[in-house]
Design a protein around this motif. Sequence first.
Motif, PDB file in Angstrom:
ATOM      1  N   ASP A  11       0.858  -1.189   0.000  1.00 31.87           N
ATOM      2  CA  ASP A  11       0.000   0.000   0.000  1.00 31.87           C
ATOM      3  C   ASP A  11       0.889   1.233   0.000  1.00 31.87           C
ATOM      4  O   ASP A  11       1.908   1.262   0.703  1.00 31.87           O
ATOM      5  CB  ASP A  11      -0.915   0.019   1.231  1.00 31.87           C
ATOM      6  CG  ASP A  11      -2.147   0.882   1.001  1.00 31.87           C
ATOM      7  OD1 ASP A  11      -1.996   2.124   0.900  1.00 31.87           O
ATOM      8  OD2 ASP A  11      -3.254   0.327   0.915  1.00 31.87           O
ATOM      9  N   ASP A  12       0.512   2.252  -0.786  1.00 29.60           N
ATOM     10  CA  ASP A  12       1.352   3.447  -0.873  1.00 29.60           C
ATOM     11  C   ASP A  12       1.084   4.448   0.244  1.00 29.60           C
ATOM     12  O   ASP A  12       1.823   5.425   0.389  1.00 29.60           O
ATOM     13  CB  ASP A  12       1.175   4.133  -2.234  1.00 29.60           C
ATOM     14  CG  ASP A  12      -0.236   4.667  -2.436  1.00 29.60           C
ATOM     15  OD1 ASP A  12      -1.180   4.058  -1.907  1.00 29.60           O
ATOM     16  OD2 ASP A  12      -0.386   5.686  -3.132  1.00 29.60           O
ATOM     17  N   GLU A  13       0.041   4.212   1.053  1.00 30.07           N
ATOM     18  CA  GLU A  13      -0.235   5.069   2.200  1.00 30.07           C
ATOM     19  C   GLU A  13       0.362   4.427   3.455  1.00 30.07           C
ATOM     20  O   GLU A  13      -0.124   3.381   3.906  1.00 30.07           O
ATOM     21  CB  GLU A  13      -1.749   5.248   2.387  1.00 30.07           C
ATOM     22  CG  GLU A  13      -2.430   6.021   1.270  1.00 30.07           C
ATOM     23  CD  GLU A  13      -2.074   7.499   1.309  1.00 30.07           C
ATOM     24  OE1 GLU A  13      -1.586   7.976   2.361  1.00 30.07           O
ATOM     25  OE2 GLU A  13      -2.280   8.175   0.281  1.00 30.07           O
ATOM     26  N   PRO A  14       1.417   5.022   4.038  1.00 25.10           N
ATOM     27  CA  PRO A  14       2.074   4.401   5.205  1.00 25.10           C
ATOM     28  C   PRO A  14       1.119   4.084   6.348  1.00 25.10           C
ATOM     29  O   PRO A  14       1.225   3.028   6.970  1.00 25.10           O
ATOM     30  CB  PRO A  14       3.120   5.449   5.613  1.00 25.10           C
ATOM     31  CG  PRO A  14       3.410   6.198   4.342  1.00 25.10           C
ATOM     32  CD  PRO A  14       2.103   6.262   3.610  1.00 25.10           C
ATOM     33  N   ALA A  15       0.170   4.995   6.630  1.00 26.23           N
ATOM     34  CA  ALA A  15      -0.760   4.754   7.742  1.00 26.23           C
ATOM     35  C   ALA A  15      -1.647   3.548   7.463  1.00 26.23           C
ATOM     36  O   ALA A  15      -1.916   2.736   8.360  1.00 26.23           O
ATOM     37  CB  ALA A  15      -1.612   5.994   7.992  1.00 26.23           C
ATOM     38  N   VAL A  16      -2.098   3.423   6.223  1.00 24.56           N
ATOM     39  CA  VAL A  16      -2.931   2.273   5.849  1.00 24.56           C
ATOM     40  C   VAL A  16      -2.123   0.989   5.891  1.00 24.56           C
ATOM     41  O   VAL A  16      -2.591  -0.050   6.366  1.00 24.56           O
ATOM     42  CB  VAL A  16      -3.546   2.485   4.451  1.00 24.56           C
ATOM     43  CG1 VAL A  16      -4.317   1.242   4.015  1.00 24.56           C
ATOM     44  CG2 VAL A  16      -4.452   3.697   4.443  1.00 24.56           C
ATOM     45  N   ALA A  17      -0.884   1.054   5.409  1.00 21.67           N
ATOM     46  CA  ALA A  17      -0.011  -0.126   5.440  1.00 21.67           C
ATOM     47  C   ALA A  17       0.220  -0.585   6.872  1.00 21.67           C
ATOM     48  O   ALA A  17       0.222  -1.792   7.161  1.00 21.67           O
ATOM     49  CB  ALA A  17       1.311   0.185   4.755  1.00 21.67           C
ATOM     50  N   ARG A  18       0.403   0.383   7.787  1.00 22.67           N
ATOM     51  CA  ARG A  18       0.601   0.013   9.197  1.00 22.67           C
ATOM     52  C   ARG A  18      -0.651  -0.627   9.775  1.00 22.67           C
ATOM     53  O   ARG A  18      -0.571  -1.609  10.537  1.00 22.67           O
ATOM     54  CB  ARG A  18       0.985   1.249  10.014  1.00 22.67           C
ATOM     55  CG  ARG A  18       2.406   1.750   9.762  1.00 22.67           C
ATOM     56  CD  ARG A  18       2.831   2.753  10.824  1.00 22.67           C
ATOM     57  NE  ARG A  18       2.025   3.980  10.757  1.00 22.67           N
ATOM     58  CZ  ARG A  18       2.343   5.036  10.017  1.00 22.67           C
ATOM     59  NH1 ARG A  18       3.452   5.004   9.266  1.00 22.67           N
ATOM     60  NH2 ARG A  18       1.589   6.111  10.022  1.00 22.67           N
ATOM     61  N   ASP A  57      -2.919  -3.271  -2.723  1.00 24.23           N
ATOM     62  CA  ASP A  57      -3.663  -2.091  -3.163  1.00 24.23           C
ATOM     63  C   ASP A  57      -3.562  -2.011  -4.680  1.00 24.23           C
ATOM     64  O   ASP A  57      -2.527  -2.370  -5.262  1.00 24.23           O
ATOM     65  CB  ASP A  57      -3.054  -0.851  -2.517  1.00 24.23           C
ATOM     66  CG  ASP A  57      -3.874   0.402  -2.763  1.00 24.23           C
ATOM     67  OD1 ASP A  57      -5.035   0.277  -3.205  1.00 24.23           O
ATOM     68  OD2 ASP A  57      -3.360   1.504  -2.523  1.00 24.23           O
ATOM     69  N   LEU A  58      -4.608  -1.550  -5.336  1.00 26.28           N
ATOM     70  CA  LEU A  58      -4.579  -1.474  -6.801  1.00 26.28           C
ATOM     71  C   LEU A  58      -4.029  -0.151  -7.312  1.00 26.28           C
ATOM     72  O   LEU A  58      -3.507  -0.083  -8.427  1.00 26.28           O
ATOM     73  CB  LEU A  58      -5.986  -1.699  -7.372  1.00 26.28           C
ATOM     74  CG  LEU A  58      -6.602  -3.068  -7.128  1.00 26.28           C
ATOM     75  CD1 LEU A  58      -7.899  -3.209  -7.927  1.00 26.28           C
ATOM     76  CD2 LEU A  58      -5.641  -4.199  -7.479  1.00 26.28           C
ATOM     77  N   HIS A  59      -4.122   0.909  -6.510  1.00 30.67           N
ATOM     78  CA  HIS A  59      -3.616   2.221  -6.925  1.00 30.67           C
ATOM     79  C   HIS A  59      -2.248   2.455  -6.297  1.00 30.67           C
ATOM     80  O   HIS A  59      -2.141   2.780  -5.107  1.00 30.67           O
ATOM     81  CB  HIS A  59      -4.599   3.315  -6.513  1.00 30.67           C
ATOM     82  CG  HIS A  59      -5.938   3.191  -7.173  1.00 30.67           C
ATOM     83  ND1 HIS A  59      -6.117   3.291  -8.536  1.00 30.67           N
ATOM     84  CD2 HIS A  59      -7.169   2.957  -6.654  1.00 30.67           C
ATOM     85  CE1 HIS A  59      -7.392   3.135  -8.831  1.00 30.67           C
ATOM     86  NE2 HIS A  59      -8.049   2.916  -7.707  1.00 30.67           N
ATOM     87  N   LEU A  60      -1.211   2.270  -7.093  1.00 24.43           N
ATOM     88  CA  LEU A  60       0.159   2.366  -6.602  1.00 24.43           C
ATOM     89  C   LEU A  60       0.992   3.252  -7.519  1.00 24.43           C
ATOM     90  O   LEU A  60       0.760   3.282  -8.732  1.00 24.43           O
ATOM     91  CB  LEU A  60       0.805   0.974  -6.545  1.00 24.43           C
ATOM     92  CG  LEU A  60       0.175  -0.061  -5.624  1.00 24.43           C
ATOM     93  CD1 LEU A  60       0.779  -1.438  -5.896  1.00 24.43           C
ATOM     94  CD2 LEU A  60       0.389   0.330  -4.159  1.00 24.43           C
ATOM     95  N   PRO A  61       1.980   3.963  -6.976  1.00 23.99           N
ATOM     96  CA  PRO A  61       2.911   4.705  -7.841  1.00 23.99           C
ATOM     97  C   PRO A  61       3.867   3.745  -8.552  1.00 23.99           C
ATOM     98  O   PRO A  61       4.170   2.668  -8.044  1.00 23.99           O
ATOM     99  CB  PRO A  61       3.666   5.607  -6.853  1.00 23.99           C
ATOM    100  CG  PRO A  61       3.550   4.915  -5.531  1.00 23.99           C
ATOM    101  CD  PRO A  61       2.235   4.192  -5.538  1.00 23.99           C
ATOM    102  N   GLY A  62       4.299   4.148  -9.721  1.00 19.82           N
ATOM    103  CA  GLY A  62       5.238   3.315 -10.478  1.00 19.82           C
ATOM    104  C   GLY A  62       4.542   2.408 -11.452  1.00 19.82           C
ATOM    105  O   GLY A  62       4.813   2.424 -12.650  1.00 19.82           O
ATOM    106  N   CYS A  63       3.623   1.596 -10.961  1.00 16.61           N
ATOM    107  CA  CYS A  63       2.738   0.777 -11.787  1.00 16.61           C
ATOM    108  C   CYS A  63       1.586   0.323 -10.912  1.00 16.61           C
ATOM    109  O   CYS A  63       1.686   0.328  -9.691  1.00 16.61           O
ATOM    110  CB  CYS A  63       3.473  -0.413 -12.426  1.00 16.61           C
ATOM    111  SG  CYS A  63       4.114  -1.634 -11.263  1.00 16.61           S
TER     112      CYS A  63
END
Length: 224
Positions: A11-18, A57-63
Amino acid sequence: MTAPLRVVVVDDEPAVARLHTRFVAAYEGCEVVAVAGTGPEAIATVQELEPDLVLLDLHLPGCSGLDVLRAVRAGRGRQPEFIAVTAARDFDSVRAARLAGVRHYLVKPFSAGDLYARVDDVVREVTAARAVDSALDQDDIDSLIGGAPATAVLPKGLSVETLDAVRVALAGAPWSSASDIALTVGISRVTSRRYLEHLAHTGAAARRLDYATAGRPSTLYAAR
């Protein structure tokens, strides 16, 4: 299951990943082995660590997460199960994720219980795979695939194509009414309820009553 289920959280959101990491860590028998925040990092991490499960997560930076799915599925390494965890709930996103190889599809925000219900399914399969040392019979195969036996006959008036569309739509949200699914698929509410009741009867969907609405409680459905 003796060895823990090895999980990668993407996940690109650190808070969500945590948050998702805490959910997984609290599930007995699972351990988070890595967290990735971009598409390319997710591909490299999954290919290197070869986990049992990826929360993606489906919405990620890079690809995109779909690109991650396709890259991993095209590789020669050990194939993990994927649970898509995303805010995208449109029909095209759900269908594309399913065709790319996700096991389950969870719409954010979701509870730990919603996630654990899907992880339970993955744990059962991984446990069975570790225990099997011979060829599978048809019942075993049907159980792993998660669908009805090949010999099952649909009730009169139901079609395989529409049933597949209802399945995909149902995977797009934790709990949905017949009206919700009817709107997504483009069928009547009565027809939607027939398909949903068939899925519930065969064990492919869960069913519960919603007492939050005025008057009679409404019936909600969720993919198993």
